[in-house]
Design a protein around this motif. Structure first.
Motif, mmCIF file in Angstrom:
data_model
loop_
_atom_site.group_PDB
_atom_site.id
_atom_site.type_symbol
_atom_site.label_atom_id
_atom_site.label_comp_id
_atom_site.label_asym_id
_atom_site.label_seq_id
_atom_site.Cartn_x
_atom_site.Cartn_y
_atom_site.Cartn_z
ATOM 1 N N GLN A 1 0.818 -1.215 0.000
ATOM 2 C CA GLN A 1 0.000 0.000 0.000
ATOM 3 C C GLN A 1 0.853 1.267 0.000
ATOM 4 O O GLN A 1 0.363 2.341 -0.359
ATOM 5 N N THR A 2 2.119 1.125 0.413
ATOM 6 C CA THR A 2 3.031 2.267 0.388
ATOM 7 C C THR A 2 4.386 1.835 -0.162
ATOM 8 O O THR A 2 4.800 0.681 -0.004
ATOM 9 N N THR B 1 1.935 6.681 -0.506
ATOM 10 C CA THR B 1 0.854 5.796 -0.934
ATOM 11 C C THR B 1 1.022 5.386 -2.392
ATOM 12 O O THR B 1 1.112 6.230 -3.292
ATOM 13 N N ARG B 2 1.108 4.079 -2.600
ATOM 14 C CA ARG B 2 1.135 3.492 -3.946
ATOM 15 C C ARG B 2 0.468 2.125 -3.811
ATOM 16 O O ARG B 2 1.134 1.127 -3.592
ATOM 17 N N GLY C 1 8.378 7.900 -9.177
ATOM 18 C CA GLY C 1 7.048 8.488 -9.073
ATOM 19 C C GLY C 1 6.288 8.599 -10.368
ATOM 20 O O GLY C 1 5.132 9.054 -10.365
ATOM 21 N N THR C 2 6.876 8.177 -11.482
ATOM 22 C CA THR C 2 6.195 8.324 -12.772
ATOM 23 C C THR C 2 5.129 7.253 -12.996
ATOM 24 O O THR C 2 4.329 7.377 -13.920
ATOM 25 N N LEU D 1 -0.802 5.268 -10.774
ATOM 26 C CA LEU D 1 -2.123 5.152 -11.397
ATOM 27 C C LEU D 1 -3.267 5.103 -10.389
ATOM 28 O O LEU D 1 -4.420 4.885 -10.776
ATOM 29 N N ARG D 2 -2.977 5.279 -9.116
ATOM 30 C CA ARG D 2 -3.994 5.482 -8.075
ATOM 31 C C ARG D 2 -5.074 4.399 -8.095
ATOM 32 O O ARG D 2 -6.254 4.676 -8.256
ATOM 33 N N LEU D 3 -4.652 3.175 -7.874
ATOM 34 C CA LEU D 3 -5.609 2.074 -7.764
ATOM 35 C C LEU D 3 -6.415 2.244 -6.479
ATOM 36 O O LEU D 3 -5.866 2.568 -5.425
ATOM 37 N N ASP D 4 -7.726 1.980 -6.575
ATOM 38 C CA ASP D 4 -8.585 2.145 -5.402
ATOM 39 C C ASP D 4 -9.842 1.294 -5.591
ATOM 40 O O ASP D 4 -10.014 0.618 -6.592
#
Length: 348
Positions: free
Chosen positions: A95-96, A101-102, A117-118, A121-124
């Motif tokens: 999760q990090t 947060t990734r 950091g490129t 894609l903010r998976l949620d």
């Protein structure tokens, strides 16, 4: 040599000079660009007695750690990885990364191990079944096209970069990072088993980079893609994509997939292929393919190839090379012979 071992690809003999000491499960490997080292991903936290938070780089001949690679800390395991240029793309249950947060998908600099950091894609949106079963966001498996331009990943999520993406998403990769593609499908939105919030288990892109196959668990539910292998075309990057074909097991899990020019190889603890009418049984037209099978890439029907294997938990890994197909499993009998957990099939 617990958890990680090297062997001669021709003879199968164990290489006793490769002796890394890894304190947890290794789930993923990727060859480094130098041709002399490899990356490891998994649940381990140290390699050779030195901290290695779920990622490491070791010498391919000895298993010694490669100097200069100090990975950012991941707070949970890595399930899959691919090297793309100077980025190591990771998918897993973390999760990090480096305290940032990734969820489930990230990248590290392949030389230094620093967080890249490129790829953000903010998976949620972790999925929840009708009975309330859920789990954290994760990526179960991923693949990158041979030219490095496309990433496809599967796992427990329902949004990516703020857009609806149910368990499967496609992204474009460039030198500057990753961007969510307009390609999408709703076919993995329905629930399978009420005990399983996310049911995709493996994905592989065709050698020419124009299509891919995803495999699933979940039990047999009419109208869904549960317990099946499904081919999708990349084509135009639009929504509402439908599979080109689906091959159902009739109620058994598929865990792995590998595509060659001649076949789509699938593994799991399946008993049958070509079984859309089976409900934990052999329906009309079903063919026996215990533990491993091959599907025609165009028709989607099972090929005659049928070596058979003990089913067990299932065939967790398939790795296709120019020389043939490596098969990793938890069982010991393949094609009627003793092959403990690892087998190799020369392919035409």
């Amino acid at each position: 040599m617990a958890r990680l071992v090297a062997f001669d690809a021709t003879t199968g003999r164990i290489d006793t000079t490769f002796r890394p000491v890894v304190n947890g499960t290794v789930k993923a490997l990727a060859a480094a660009a130098d041709g002399r080292s490899l990356y490891l991903g998994g649940s381990f936290t140290s390699v050779n007695g030195v901290a290695a938070p779920r990622v490491a780089r070791v010498d391919a001949a000895t298993g010694a750690r490669v100097a200069g690679f100090a990975p950012a800390v991941l707070n949970n395991q890595v399930n899959d990885m691919r090297l793309v240029g100077d980025r190591l793309v990771l998918g897993g249950a973390f999760q990090t990364v480096g305290g940032v947060t990734r969820r489930g998908l990230a990248a590290l600099n392949a030389t230094t191990g620093a967080a890249d950091g490129t790829v953000d894609l903010r998976l949620d949106g972790p999925r929840t079944t009708t009975t309330g079963v859920t789990a954290p966001v994760k990526v179960e498996a991923l693949d990158v096209s041979a030219d490095g331009s496309r990433l496809v990943f599967v796992g427990n999520f329902s949004t990516v970069a703020g857009q609806p993406r149910h368990q499967l998403a496609v992204a474009g990769l460039t030198a500057t990072g990753a961007a969510l593609s307009g390609w999408s499908t709703d076919r993995y939105r329905p629930q399978c088993s009420a005990r399983i919030p996310s049911y995709l288990r493996g994905v592989d892109i065709s050698p020419d980079g124009t299509w891919f196959v995803a495999v699933t668990t979940g039990a047999a539910f009419p109208g869904t893609l549960c317990d099946a292998a499904s081919r999708f075309e990349f084509g135009t990057a639009v929504g509402a994509k439908q599979p080109t074909w689906v091959n159902y097991t009739g109620g058994d899990t598929l865990l792995s997939v590998a595509i060659t020019g001649a076949a789509v190889y699938v593994g799991g603890h399946q008993r049958w292929l070509d079984n859309p009418y089976g409900r934990n049984s052999a329906g009309a037209g079903a063919v026996e393919r215990p533990g491993i099978g091959a599907i025609h890439p165009t028709t989607g029907k099972a090929l005659a190839w049928n070596p058979t294997k003990d089913r067990g938990v299932g065939t967790g890994e398939l790795y296709a090379t120019d020389r043939g197909l490596f098969v990793g499993s938890d069982t010991t009998t393949v094609a009627g012979e003793y092959h403990a957990r690892l087998a190799f099939f020369p392919l035409p």
